[in-house]
Write a protein that holds these residues in place. Structure first.
Motif, PDB file in Angstrom:
ATOM      1  N   ASP A  96       0.841  -1.205   0.000  1.00  0.00           N
ATOM      2  CA  ASP A  96       0.000   0.000   0.000  1.00  0.00           C
ATOM      3  C   ASP A  96       0.874   1.252   0.000  1.00  0.00           C
ATOM      4  O   ASP A  96       0.578   2.237  -0.691  1.00  0.00           O
ATOM      5  CB  ASP A  96      -0.911   0.023   1.233  1.00  0.00           C
ATOM      6  N   VAL A  97       1.930   1.222   0.807  1.00  0.00           N
ATOM      7  CA  VAL A  97       2.834   2.375   0.879  1.00  0.00           C
ATOM      8  C   VAL A  97       3.535   2.574  -0.459  1.00  0.00           C
ATOM      9  O   VAL A  97       3.635   3.694  -0.975  1.00  0.00           O
ATOM     10  CB  VAL A  97       3.862   2.182   2.011  1.00  0.00           C
ATOM     11  N   ARG A  98       4.013   1.474  -1.046  1.00  0.00           N
ATOM     12  CA  ARG A  98       4.700   1.572  -2.347  1.00  0.00           C
ATOM     13  C   ARG A  98       3.747   2.099  -3.425  1.00  0.00           C
ATOM     14  O   ARG A  98       4.117   2.957  -4.237  1.00  0.00           O
ATOM     15  CB  ARG A  98       5.239   0.206  -2.749  1.00  0.00           C
ATOM     16  N   ASN A  99       2.528   1.559  -3.443  1.00  0.00           N
ATOM     17  CA  ASN A  99       1.567   1.998  -4.458  1.00  0.00           C
ATOM     18  C   ASN A  99       1.241   3.483  -4.322  1.00  0.00           C
ATOM     19  O   ASN A  99       1.111   4.196  -5.320  1.00  0.00           O
ATOM     20  CB  ASN A  99       0.282   1.175  -4.349  1.00  0.00           C
ATOM     21  N   THR A 100       1.110   3.939  -3.080  1.00  0.00           N
ATOM     22  CA  THR A 100       0.804   5.360  -2.863  1.00  0.00           C
ATOM     23  C   THR A 100       1.957   6.236  -3.339  1.00  0.00           C
ATOM     24  O   THR A 100       1.742   7.253  -4.002  1.00  0.00           O
ATOM     25  CB  THR A 100       0.535   5.627  -1.375  1.00  0.00           C
ATOM     26  N   ALA A 101       3.188   5.839  -3.016  1.00  0.00           N
ATOM     27  CA  ALA A 101       4.347   6.624  -3.451  1.00  0.00           C
ATOM     28  C   ALA A 101       4.430   6.671  -4.970  1.00  0.00           C
ATOM     29  O   ALA A 101       4.716   7.718  -5.561  1.00  0.00           O
ATOM     30  CB  ALA A 101       5.626   6.029  -2.868  1.00  0.00           C
ATOM     31  N   ALA A 102       4.149   5.532  -5.619  1.00  0.00           N
ATOM     32  CA  ALA A 102       4.185   5.503  -7.082  1.00  0.00           C
ATOM     33  C   ALA A 102       3.093   6.391  -7.671  1.00  0.00           C
ATOM     34  O   ALA A 102       3.306   7.101  -8.662  1.00  0.00           O
ATOM     35  CB  ALA A 102       4.031   4.067  -7.574  1.00  0.00           C
ATOM     36  N   THR A 103       1.898   6.355  -7.066  1.00  0.00           N
ATOM     37  CA  THR A 103       0.797   7.202  -7.540  1.00  0.00           C
ATOM     38  C   THR A 103       1.147   8.678  -7.388  1.00  0.00           C
ATOM     39  O   THR A 103       0.900   9.489  -8.288  1.00  0.00           O
ATOM     40  CB  THR A 103      -0.483   6.893  -6.754  1.00  0.00           C
ATOM     41  N   VAL A 104       1.735   9.021  -6.260  1.00  0.00           N
ATOM     42  CA  VAL A 104       2.119  10.416  -6.023  1.00  0.00           C
ATOM     43  C   VAL A 104       3.149  10.850  -7.054  1.00  0.00           C
ATOM     44  O   VAL A 104       3.059  11.959  -7.620  1.00  0.00           O
ATOM     45  CB  VAL A 104       2.665  10.591  -4.598  1.00  0.00           C
ATOM     46  N   ARG A 105       4.135  10.005  -7.318  1.00  0.00           N
ATOM     47  CA  ARG A 105       5.148  10.351  -8.327  1.00  0.00           C
ATOM     48  C   ARG A 105       4.511  10.579  -9.690  1.00  0.00           C
ATOM     49  O   ARG A 105       4.865  11.509 -10.422  1.00  0.00           O
ATOM     50  CB  ARG A 105       6.206   9.261  -8.410  1.00  0.00           C
ATOM     51  N   GLY A 106       3.570   9.699 -10.040  1.00  0.00           N
ATOM     52  CA  GLY A 106       2.903   9.851 -11.327  1.00  0.00           C
ATOM     53  C   GLY A 106       2.124  11.153 -11.429  1.00  0.00           C
ATOM     54  O   GLY A 106       2.198  11.857 -12.441  1.00  0.00           O
ATOM     55  N   ARG A 107       1.388  11.471 -10.381  1.00  0.00           N
ATOM     56  CA  ARG A 107       0.601  12.709 -10.408  1.00  0.00           C
ATOM     57  C   ARG A 107       1.492  13.942 -10.395  1.00  0.00           C
ATOM     58  O   ARG A 107       1.208  14.933 -11.082  1.00  0.00           O
ATOM     59  CB  ARG A 107      -0.359  12.733  -9.219  1.00  0.00           C
ATOM     60  N   LEU A 108       2.575  13.882  -9.622  1.00  0.00           N
ATOM     61  CA  LEU A 108       3.492  15.020  -9.597  1.00  0.00           C
ATOM     62  C   LEU A 108       4.152  15.212 -10.957  1.00  0.00           C
ATOM     63  O   LEU A 108       4.341  16.352 -11.410  1.00  0.00           O
ATOM     64  CB  LEU A 108       4.567  14.812  -8.526  1.00  0.00           C
ATOM     65  N   GLY A 109       4.509  14.103 -11.602  1.00  0.00           N
ATOM     66  CA  GLY A 109       5.114  14.212 -12.922  1.00  0.00           C
ATOM     67  C   GLY A 109       4.186  14.916 -13.899  1.00  0.00           C
ATOM     68  O   GLY A 109       4.610  15.778 -14.691  1.00  0.00           O
ATOM     69  N   MET A 110       2.895  14.570 -13.859  1.00  0.00           N
ATOM     70  CA  MET A 110       1.916  15.214 -14.722  1.00  0.00           C
ATOM     71  C   MET A 110       1.778  16.693 -14.370  1.00  0.00           C
ATOM     72  O   MET A 110       1.717  17.559 -15.255  1.00  0.00           O
ATOM     73  CB  MET A 110       0.566  14.526 -14.576  1.00  0.00           C
ATOM     74  N   MET A 111       1.732  17.003 -13.062  1.00  0.00           N
ATOM     75  CA  MET A 111       1.585  18.386 -12.640  1.00  0.00           C
ATOM     76  C   MET A 111       2.801  19.225 -13.031  1.00  0.00           C
ATOM     77  O   MET A 111       2.675  20.399 -13.390  1.00  0.00           O
ATOM     78  CB  MET A 111       1.358  18.441 -11.125  1.00  0.00           C
ATOM     79  N   ILE A 112       3.981  18.616 -12.966  1.00  0.00           N
ATOM     80  CA  ILE A 112       5.204  19.328 -13.363  1.00  0.00           C
ATOM     81  C   ILE A 112       5.164  19.635 -14.857  1.00  0.00           C
ATOM     82  O   ILE A 112       5.487  20.749 -15.293  1.00  0.00           O
ATOM     83  CB  ILE A 112       6.450  18.504 -13.006  1.00  0.00           C
ATOM     84  N   ASP A 113       4.770  18.630 -15.661  1.00  0.00           N
ATOM     85  CA  ASP A 113       4.672  18.856 -17.107  1.00  0.00           C
ATOM     86  C   ASP A 113       3.695  19.982 -17.414  1.00  0.00           C
ATOM     87  O   ASP A 113       3.959  20.844 -18.265  1.00  0.00           O
ATOM     88  CB  ASP A 113       4.222  17.570 -17.808  1.00  0.00           C
ATOM     89  N   GLU A 114       2.545  19.978 -16.729  1.00  0.00           N
ATOM     90  CA  GLU A 114       1.542  21.017 -16.975  1.00  0.00           C
ATOM     91  C   GLU A 114       2.069  22.388 -16.574  1.00  0.00           C
ATOM     92  O   GLU A 114       1.827  23.391 -17.262  1.00  0.00           O
ATOM     93  CB  GLU A 114       0.266  20.692 -16.193  1.00  0.00           C
ATOM     94  N   ALA A 115       2.792  22.442 -15.444  1.00  0.00           N
ATOM     95  CA  ALA A 115       3.316  23.728 -14.974  1.00  0.00           C
ATOM     96  C   ALA A 115       4.379  24.269 -15.922  1.00  0.00           C
ATOM     97  O   ALA A 115       4.473  25.484 -16.141  1.00  0.00           O
ATOM     98  CB  ALA A 115       3.897  23.572 -13.562  1.00  0.00           C
TER      99      ALA A 115
END
Length: 288
Positions: free
Chosen positions: A109-128
């Motif tokens: 669960d911890v690993r999946n959450t960290a991976a999800t956060v990385r994915g969302r941050l990557g998208m947010m960085i690209d958008e920014a």
């Protein structure tokens, strides 16, 4: 909707990556299971036989330290897990519960959450980074004055706008009281004494707008107006009465827009104060 600057998002991403590294180092010392195996009654991790307890403890502390920063990224991205009876929880912030009876999370669960956060941050960085300029610029609270945003961030990201403004206002006062050694006075008198005209006294240093008081650029664009230093005194009092006191003594929540405007006012005030000169009594001369 709040937008975040690319650099701030990148710092959050780096924090998550540091957490993942520390977490996996700690997991090397642990026996791993899942919620099904533990039957909802037992921990989902426990220390392997033969492990050096000092080393285990050091790695555990590393996880705890990095989790504190990574949890901010969870708040920004909203990557929480729903737990029956408890609502949406952050597995990164609550990673230590895996070692407790009736564990709420498993290592996966911890690993999946960290991976999800990385994915969302990557998208947010690209958008920014690729966002084009618009007529109305986006608001990036992370670019506010560091004293203001550091105090407000934890509450702002959980949509507690009134508390975020209150903490920011108090943090600025504490910051300058500490710098000037003035913990002997209440907030409003502190600003009135510190920004008032005249010379500093023993134990009462002053902040003064730099430059010749007779210069129009110091006084304002119109020579007939009061000097900018005195205007800062009025600004401090006004913010204290209309923002700090209201957010402290009432429980009326602010909208995001109202919170942004108040934080921006304090951020501007904080930057003006940074330009001021600190003037103190020369203790050596006074004692002669």
């Amino acid at each position: 909707m709040v937008t975040y600057g690319a650099e701030y998002l990148k710092r959050l991403l780096a924090a998550v990556e540091r957490f993942e590294q520390a977490f996996e180092r700690w997991m090397e010392t642990q026996v791993e299971s899942d919620l099904r195996t533990s039957r909802g009654l037992y921990p989902t991790v426990h220390v392997k036989d033969g492990q050096d307890q000092v080393s285990v403890r050091e790695r555990e502390l590393d996880v705890a330290e990095t989790a504190g920063a990574a949890a901010r990224a969870v708040a920004v991205t909203g990557a929480r897990i729903g737990v029956a009876g408890l609502g949406a929880l952050d597995p990164i912030a609550n990673w230590s519960l895996m070692s407790a009876p009736k564990a709420l999370f498993s290592p996966q669960d911890v690993r999946n959450t960290a991976a999800t956060v990385r994915g969302r941050l990557g998208m947010m960085i690209d958008e920014a980074e690729t966002a084009t300029e618009t007529a109305v610029p986006g608001f990036a609270p992370s670019e506010l004055h560091p004293v203001i945003w550091t105090a407000a961030a934890a509450h702002w990201t959980t949509h507690q706008y009134r508390v975020a403004v209150r903490e920011a206002s108090e943090a600025l006062t504490v910051h300058w009281k500490t710098r000037l050694g003035r913990h002997d006075v209440d907030d409003t008198p502190f600003w009135q004494q510190t920004l008032s005209p005249g010379e500093p006294e023993t134990g009462r240093p002053k902040l003064a707008w730099p430059g010749d008081p007779a210069d129009k650029t110091t006084r304002s664009m119109r020579g007939g107006l009061e000097p900018l230093g005195k205007a800062l005194n009025s600004l401090a009092t006004g913010l204290n009465l209309t923002v700090r006191n209201v957010t402290t003594h009432t429980r009326d929540e602010l909208t995001e827009q109202e919170g942004m405007e108040r934080l921006a006012a304090y951020s501007y005030f904080a930057r003006l104060l940074d330009k001021c000169e600190v003037r103190r009594v020369d203790e050596a001369l006074q004692s002669t």
